[in-house]
Design a protein around this motif. Structure first.
Motif, mmCIF file in Angstrom:
data_model
loop_
_atom_site.group_PDB
_atom_site.id
_atom_site.type_symbol
_atom_site.label_atom_id
_atom_site.label_comp_id
_atom_site.label_asym_id
_atom_site.label_seq_id
_atom_site.Cartn_x
_atom_site.Cartn_y
_atom_site.Cartn_z
ATOM 1 N N LEU A 31 -1.759 0.928 6.351
ATOM 2 C CA LEU A 31 -2.411 -0.308 5.805
ATOM 3 C C LEU A 31 -1.239 -1.220 5.411
ATOM 4 C CD1 LEU A 31 -5.378 0.973 3.445
ATOM 5 C CD2 LEU A 31 -5.256 0.552 6.176
ATOM 6 N N GLN B 178 -16.991 -11.358 -0.145
ATOM 7 C CA GLN B 178 -17.428 -10.145 -1.105
ATOM 8 C C GLN B 178 -18.519 -10.637 -2.059
ATOM 9 O OE1 GLN B 178 -17.325 -7.134 -1.256
ATOM 10 N NE2 GLN B 178 -16.892 -6.239 -3.381
ATOM 11 N N LEU C 179 -10.809 -8.788 -4.325
ATOM 12 C CA LEU C 179 -11.315 -9.219 -2.908
ATOM 13 C C LEU C 179 -12.076 -10.421 -2.797
ATOM 14 C CD1 LEU C 179 -11.481 -7.560 -0.067
ATOM 15 C CD2 LEU C 179 -13.546 -6.466 -0.872
ATOM 16 N N TRP D 219 0.909 -1.240 0.016
ATOM 17 C CA TRP D 219 -0.017 0.008 -0.016
ATOM 18 C C TRP D 219 0.919 1.247 -0.073
ATOM 19 C CZ3 TRP D 219 -0.578 3.698 4.037
ATOM 20 C CH2 TRP D 219 -1.535 4.706 3.897
ATOM 21 N N SER E 29 -6.588 -3.476 8.195
ATOM 22 C CA SER E 29 -6.780 -2.115 7.977
ATOM 23 C C SER E 29 -7.173 -1.493 9.403
ATOM 24 C CB SER E 29 -8.007 -1.982 7.067
ATOM 25 O OG SER E 29 -9.266 -2.742 7.596
ATOM 26 N N TYR E 30 -6.546 -1.756 10.368
ATOM 27 C CA TYR E 30 -6.699 -1.510 11.864
ATOM 28 C C TYR E 30 -6.270 -0.171 12.097
ATOM 29 C CZ TYR E 30 -6.404 -1.374 16.843
ATOM 30 O OH TYR E 30 -6.432 -1.016 18.337
ATOM 31 N N ASN F 199 -8.537 -8.353 5.619
ATOM 32 C CA ASN F 199 -9.283 -8.679 4.363
ATOM 33 C C ASN F 199 -8.249 -9.539 3.796
ATOM 34 O OD1 ASN F 199 -11.084 -6.341 4.995
ATOM 35 N ND2 ASN F 199 -9.209 -5.033 4.668
ATOM 36 N N GLN G 279 -4.566 -8.496 4.365
ATOM 37 C CA GLN G 279 -4.182 -7.119 4.361
ATOM 38 C C GLN G 279 -5.063 -6.641 5.718
ATOM 39 O OE1 GLN G 279 -7.052 -4.596 2.870
ATOM 40 N NE2 GLN G 279 -6.196 -2.961 4.126
ATOM 41 N N TYR H 14 -3.321 9.529 3.861
ATOM 42 C CA TYR H 14 -2.379 8.926 4.381
ATOM 43 C C TYR H 14 -1.468 8.230 3.443
ATOM 44 C CZ TYR H 14 -6.360 8.929 7.961
ATOM 45 O OH TYR H 14 -7.232 9.490 8.491
ATOM 46 N N TYR I 160 -10.267 -6.488 11.289
ATOM 47 C CA TYR I 160 -10.198 -5.545 10.441
ATOM 48 C C TYR I 160 -8.962 -6.223 9.487
ATOM 49 C CZ TYR I 160 -12.520 -2.096 12.946
ATOM 50 O OH TYR I 160 -13.656 -1.440 13.713
ATOM 51 N N TYR J 35 -7.226 -11.180 -0.590
ATOM 52 C CA TYR J 35 -7.248 -10.996 -1.815
ATOM 53 C C TYR J 35 -6.715 -12.112 -2.588
ATOM 54 C CZ TYR J 35 -8.049 -6.288 -0.183
ATOM 55 O OH TYR J 35 -8.302 -4.818 0.707
ATOM 56 N N PHE K 52 0.021 -5.237 3.980
ATOM 57 C CA PHE K 52 -0.316 -6.461 3.330
ATOM 58 C C PHE K 52 0.503 -7.728 3.906
ATOM 59 C CE2 PHE K 52 -3.133 -5.600 -0.127
ATOM 60 C CZ PHE K 52 -2.954 -4.397 -0.359
ATOM 61 N N VAL L 275 -11.246 5.414 10.932
ATOM 62 C CA VAL L 275 -9.983 5.099 10.314
ATOM 63 C C VAL L 275 -9.929 3.652 9.982
ATOM 64 C CG1 VAL L 275 -7.679 4.785 11.115
ATOM 65 C CG2 VAL L 275 -8.940 6.881 11.331
ATOM 66 N N SER L 276 -10.476 2.735 10.730
ATOM 67 C CA SER L 276 -10.442 1.257 10.642
ATOM 68 C C SER L 276 -11.501 0.701 9.666
ATOM 69 C CB SER L 276 -10.493 0.390 11.923
ATOM 70 O OG SER L 276 -9.479 1.307 12.892
ATOM 71 N N GLY L 277 -11.153 -0.279 9.242
ATOM 72 C CA GLY L 277 -12.037 -1.299 8.331
ATOM 73 C C GLY L 277 -12.025 -0.883 6.863
ATOM 74 N N ARG L 278 -10.968 -0.116 6.517
ATOM 75 C CA ARG L 278 -10.796 -0.116 4.808
ATOM 76 C C ARG L 278 -10.319 -1.246 4.023
ATOM 77 N NH1 ARG L 278 -6.970 4.338 5.244
ATOM 78 N NH2 ARG L 278 -6.648 3.366 7.227
ATOM 79 N N PHE L 279 -10.852 -1.380 3.047
ATOM 80 C CA PHE L 279 -10.542 -2.482 2.004
ATOM 81 C C PHE L 279 -10.611 -1.829 0.664
ATOM 82 C CE2 PHE L 279 -14.894 -3.589 1.054
ATOM 83 C CZ PHE L 279 -15.512 -3.446 2.225
ATOM 84 N N PHE L 280 -10.064 -2.617 -0.303
ATOM 85 C CA PHE L 280 -10.228 -2.420 -1.588
ATOM 86 C C PHE L 280 -10.971 -3.383 -2.549
ATOM 87 C CE2 PHE L 280 -6.744 0.021 -0.291
ATOM 88 C CZ PHE L 280 -5.788 -0.820 0.147
ATOM 89 N N ASP L 281 -12.117 -2.930 -2.909
ATOM 90 C CA ASP L 281 -13.053 -3.672 -3.597
ATOM 91 C C ASP L 281 -13.296 -3.589 -4.916
ATOM 92 O OD1 ASP L 281 -16.145 -1.985 -3.572
ATOM 93 O OD2 ASP L 281 -14.150 -1.217 -4.048
#
Lengths: 123, 107
Positions: free
Chosen positions: B96, B55, B46, A47, B91-92, B34, B89, A59, B32, B36, B98, A105-111
């Motif tokens: 971020l 997903q 995802l 990232w 996302s806390y 994920n 990955q 960020y 948190y 892939y 991986f 802030v938490s919980g993000r992902f790439f869909d």
């Protein structure tokens, strides 16, 4: 359908700058966070940077902080990555990716991901 | 930064096998986490978000579990299109990260 198309890659000398763009379509761009993720040849995912849906928060990974800048133009459905002071180790395929998480802030992902654009830093 | 570790780094399996990949965070990250899938020459896709949420469009043979520091991705019956590299990955927080990936190939 959702589309993310990156462009602006190429070969650049160490120490120079380059700007990547990612044009989005098929969804309401201003509802989503956006990120850049890179992958060096034969390596894993890293990232790089992210920007909230409204541009209010940005960020960066430690490896690019102070050298790269992410921005977005919601009127053009485009996210940018301005890369400066480029190093050989920045050579990678750069993906832009969509992030549906809009609160906290938490919980993000790439869909959804674009196909990527190659940046080669070499003298 | 929160470091992510995956095991194994690679595995060989046969069609129909049950496969489990483990991801461990260097500190608790709640749920948190994920997952892939990346097929060579393609961008990642995802599979699982928030540790266990599938997903949309992802086959039900994929499942995720865990919380805190230890997580799993399970493929209940390996199919030809599942031979790929899998990444976790976290996302806390704002940075971020991986995992290094687990390559699944054909035995």
């Amino acid at each position: 359908q959702v589309q993310l198309v990156e462009f602006g890659g190429g070969v650049v000398q160490p120490g120079r700058s380059l700007r990547l763009s990612c044009a989005a379509s098929g969804f309401t761009f201003s509802d989503y966070g956006m990120h850049w993720v890179r992958q060096a040849p034969g390596k894993g995912l890293e990232w790089v940077a992210g920007v909230w849906y409204d541009g209010s928060e940005k960020y960066y990974a430690d490896s690019v902080k102070g050298r790269f800048a992410i921005s977005r133009d919601n009127s053009k459905s485009t996210v940018y990555l301005q890369m400066g002071s480029l190093r050989v180790e920045d050579t990678a395929l750069y993906y832009c990716a969509r992030d549906p998480h809009t609160s906290g802030v938490s919980g993000r992902f790439f869909d959804f991901w674009g196909q990527g654009v190659l940046v080669t830093v070499s003298s | 930064d929160i470091q992510m570790a995956q095991s194994p780094s690679s595995l060989s399996a046969s069609l129909g096998d049950r496969v489990t990949i483990t991801c461990r965070a260097s500190q608790p990250i709640n749920s948190y986490l994920n997952w892939y899938q990346q097929i060579p020459g393609k961008p990642p896709t995802l599979l699982i978000y928030a540790a266990s949420r599938l997903q949309g469009g992802v086959p039900s043979r994929f499942s995720g579990g865990g919380s805190g520091t230890d997580f799993t991705l399970t493929i209940s019956s390996l199919q030809p299109e599942d031979f790929a590299t899998y990444y976790c990955q976290q996302s806390y927080n704002t940075l971020l990260t991986f995992g290094p990936g687990t390559k699944v190939d054909i035995k």
